[in-house]
Design a protein around this motif. Structure first.
Motif, mmCIF file in Angstrom:
data_model
loop_
_atom_site.group_PDB
_atom_site.id
_atom_site.type_symbol
_atom_site.label_atom_id
_atom_site.label_comp_id
_atom_site.label_asym_id
_atom_site.label_seq_id
_atom_site.Cartn_x
_atom_site.Cartn_y
_atom_site.Cartn_z
ATOM 1 N N GLY A 79 7.633 1.288 -6.929
ATOM 2 C CA GLY A 79 7.694 0.282 -5.873
ATOM 3 C C GLY A 79 6.369 -0.435 -5.695
ATOM 4 N N GLY A 80 5.273 0.311 -5.783
ATOM 5 C CA GLY A 80 3.942 -0.275 -5.645
ATOM 6 C C GLY A 80 3.628 -1.238 -6.770
ATOM 7 N N GLU A 81 3.987 -0.863 -7.992
ATOM 8 C CA GLU A 81 3.743 -1.733 -9.143
ATOM 9 C C GLU A 81 4.540 -3.023 -9.045
ATOM 10 O OE1 GLU A 81 2.650 1.379 -12.759
ATOM 11 O OE2 GLU A 81 4.743 1.177 -12.126
ATOM 12 N N ARG A 82 5.786 -2.937 -8.571
ATOM 13 C CA ARG A 82 6.603 -4.147 -8.422
ATOM 14 C C ARG A 82 5.995 -5.087 -7.374
ATOM 15 N NH1 ARG A 82 10.945 -0.427 -8.943
ATOM 16 N NH2 ARG A 82 11.400 -0.467 -6.713
ATOM 17 N N GLN A 83 5.482 -4.526 -6.281
ATOM 18 C CA GLN A 83 4.807 -5.343 -5.268
ATOM 19 C C GLN A 83 3.597 -6.053 -5.885
ATOM 20 O OE1 GLN A 83 5.303 -6.124 -2.096
ATOM 21 N NE2 GLN A 83 6.961 -4.784 -1.456
ATOM 22 N N PRO A 105 4.782 -4.550 2.801
ATOM 23 C CA PRO A 105 4.698 -4.178 1.386
ATOM 24 C C PRO A 105 4.529 -2.683 1.149
ATOM 25 C CG PRO A 105 2.628 -5.146 2.115
ATOM 26 C CD PRO A 105 3.605 -5.326 3.239
ATOM 27 N N THR A 106 4.093 -1.928 2.178
ATOM 28 C CA THR A 106 3.862 -0.494 1.989
ATOM 29 C C THR A 106 4.886 0.366 2.734
ATOM 30 O OG1 THR A 106 2.330 -0.393 3.874
ATOM 31 C CG2 THR A 106 1.378 -0.880 1.712
ATOM 32 N N ALA A 107 5.922 -0.263 3.297
ATOM 33 C CA ALA A 107 6.844 0.458 4.191
ATOM 34 C C ALA A 107 7.515 1.654 3.528
ATOM 35 C CB ALA A 107 7.896 -0.498 4.733
ATOM 36 N N ALA A 108 7.961 1.502 2.281
ATOM 37 C CA ALA A 108 8.729 2.573 1.634
ATOM 38 C C ALA A 108 7.902 3.331 0.604
ATOM 39 C CB ALA A 108 9.967 1.972 0.967
ATOM 40 N N LEU A 109 6.567 3.248 0.712
ATOM 41 C CA LEU A 109 5.706 3.843 -0.310
ATOM 42 C C LEU A 109 4.912 5.022 0.233
ATOM 43 C CD1 LEU A 109 4.249 0.549 -1.850
ATOM 44 C CD2 LEU A 109 6.298 1.797 -2.550
ATOM 45 N N GLY A 110 4.559 5.939 -0.670
ATOM 46 C CA GLY A 110 3.703 7.059 -0.314
ATOM 47 C C GLY A 110 2.254 6.604 -0.195
ATOM 48 N N VAL A 111 1.374 7.552 0.122
ATOM 49 C CA VAL A 111 -0.032 7.226 0.377
ATOM 50 C C VAL A 111 -0.698 6.606 -0.855
ATOM 51 C CG1 VAL A 111 -2.294 8.190 0.932
ATOM 52 C CG2 VAL A 111 -0.267 9.026 2.132
ATOM 53 N N LYS A 112 -0.480 7.212 -2.025
ATOM 54 C CA LYS A 112 -1.146 6.734 -3.242
ATOM 55 C C LYS A 112 -0.669 5.328 -3.613
ATOM 56 C CE LYS A 112 -2.287 8.079 -7.976
ATOM 57 N NZ LYS A 112 -2.118 9.078 -9.052
ATOM 58 N N GLN A 113 0.664 5.122 -3.614
ATOM 59 C CA GLN A 113 1.210 3.819 -3.964
ATOM 60 C C GLN A 113 0.815 2.756 -2.933
ATOM 61 O OE1 GLN A 113 3.035 2.563 -6.581
ATOM 62 N NE2 GLN A 113 2.488 4.447 -7.628
ATOM 63 N N SER A 114 0.747 3.145 -1.665
ATOM 64 C CA SER A 114 0.307 2.209 -0.625
ATOM 65 C C SER A 114 -1.121 1.759 -0.892
ATOM 66 C CB SER A 114 0.386 2.857 0.757
ATOM 67 O OG SER A 114 1.728 3.122 1.113
ATOM 68 N N GLY A 115 -1.961 2.713 -1.312
ATOM 69 C CA GLY A 115 -3.346 2.386 -1.634
ATOM 70 C C GLY A 115 -3.448 1.398 -2.780
ATOM 71 N N VAL A 116 -2.577 1.552 -3.774
ATOM 72 C CA VAL A 116 -2.552 0.626 -4.911
ATOM 73 C C VAL A 116 -2.206 -0.779 -4.435
ATOM 74 C CG1 VAL A 116 -1.298 0.026 -7.026
ATOM 75 C CG2 VAL A 116 -2.013 2.389 -6.643
ATOM 76 N N VAL A 117 -1.172 -0.891 -3.609
ATOM 77 C CA VAL A 117 -0.749 -2.204 -3.116
ATOM 78 C C VAL A 117 -1.852 -2.839 -2.271
ATOM 79 C CG1 VAL A 117 0.888 -3.415 -1.620
ATOM 80 C CG2 VAL A 117 1.711 -1.669 -3.196
ATOM 81 N N LEU A 118 -2.468 -2.066 -1.384
ATOM 82 C CA LEU A 118 -3.522 -2.618 -0.525
ATOM 83 C C LEU A 118 -4.705 -3.107 -1.352
ATOM 84 C CD1 LEU A 118 -3.430 -0.066 2.433
ATOM 85 C CD2 LEU A 118 -2.612 -2.425 2.440
ATOM 86 N N LYS A 119 -4.961 -2.440 -2.479
ATOM 87 C CA LYS A 119 -6.046 -2.870 -3.368
ATOM 88 C C LYS A 119 -5.764 -4.271 -3.911
ATOM 89 C CE LYS A 119 -6.710 -1.066 -7.533
ATOM 90 N NZ LYS A 119 -7.106 -0.141 -8.623
#
Length: 272
Positions: free
Chosen positions: A164-168, A188-202
């Protein structure tokens, strides 16, 4: 001649200093139902404005107004200083506003490069020999993702195989490539875990550093505070607070998001 030139310079300065997007006391009603009332926010180039609120706070309505899906009923909506009333999402895109919704508009079984160019595919040849320029799409997708710091193993893989993070992140890179000035991100981070959320925020921060103005819609004050420059809090369609990062702490932002004084009253009630 001289005074006219100076006047032109002044106008240029005003246009440059105007926010990319600005809402002033914007309201939206559906019959007798108040979806938004008196909401103001500004989005500058190279900054992230976070809009926080729980379900039903009015975040979705705000997105729809900025994205051109709905028109506001009162207040002012300006794009680079010009009063605007967007007719449809295509007009918003033409004005440089790209919206990435929570349920990403992708075709899961199509490769990453095809989704990257979906609806805007370059072609080569002419007449009956006109065809998709697949080589250009593959190379451009790979290069643009790398430029944003996204190193995909294979742009030929179906986008549905990505996390999900990669698609965002692909959606963010696509908006940057197609010339967006303002990027609106819906939870963008609603359905993501901590690590994937961090990727998206980056990559949200990377879009900001590329000079875009970003509107980050979220219900998570911790995510907002990590990247945000401004914070607008909504509750039941009304704006309850507006802060810059240097004027509010994470604890205070979280307290206001959670209900602030209402939460204190509830605690006293429960203690009794």
């Amino acid at each position: 001649m001289g005074p006219q030139a100076r006047g032109g310079d002044e106008m240029t300065t005003t246009a440059v200093s105007a926010p990319l997007v600005e809402l002033t006391d914007v309201s939206k009603y559906y019959g007798n139902i108040r979806a938004l009332e008196g909401v103001s926010l500004a989005v500058d180039a190279g900054q992230i404005t976070c809009v926080l609120g729980d379900n039903g706070a009015g975040k979705s309505t705000l997105i729809k107004i900025i994205a051109g899906l709905h028109q506001h009923d009162a207040g002012a909506f300006r794009i680079e200083g010009e009063d605007t009333r967007l007719a449809n999402p295509r007009e918003a895109l033409d004005r440089g506003i790209a919206t990435v919704y929570q349920d990403l508009a992708v075709v899961p079984l199509m490769p990453v490069w095809r989704n990257f160019f979906l609806g805007s595919e370059p072609t080569k040849g002419a007449g009956p020999f006109k065809r998709l320029d697949v080589a250009t799409m593959r190379e451009t997708t790979r290069a643009e993702l790398l430029r944003m710091g996204i190193d995909l193993r294979d742009v030929d893989q179906p986008i549905g195989t990505l996390s999900g993070g990669e698609r965002q992140c692909v959606a963010i890179a696509r908006a940057v490539y197609f010339g967006a000035k303002v990027l609106v991100l819906d939870e963008p981070t609603a359905a993501l875990g901590v690590k994937q959320s961090g990727v998206v925020l980056k990559y949200v921060a990377a879009a900001r550093d590329a000079g875009l103005g970003v509107v980050l819609i979220t219900h998570n004050p911790h995510h907002a505070y990590l990247v945000g420059d401004r914070f607008v809090l909504l509750k039941r369609g009304a704006m309850t607070a507006s802060h810059t990062k240097d004027s509010v702490s994470l604890d205070e932002l979280t307290r206001q998001m959670a209900g602030g004084s209402e939460l204190d009253d509830l605690r006293h009630e429960l203690e009794r």
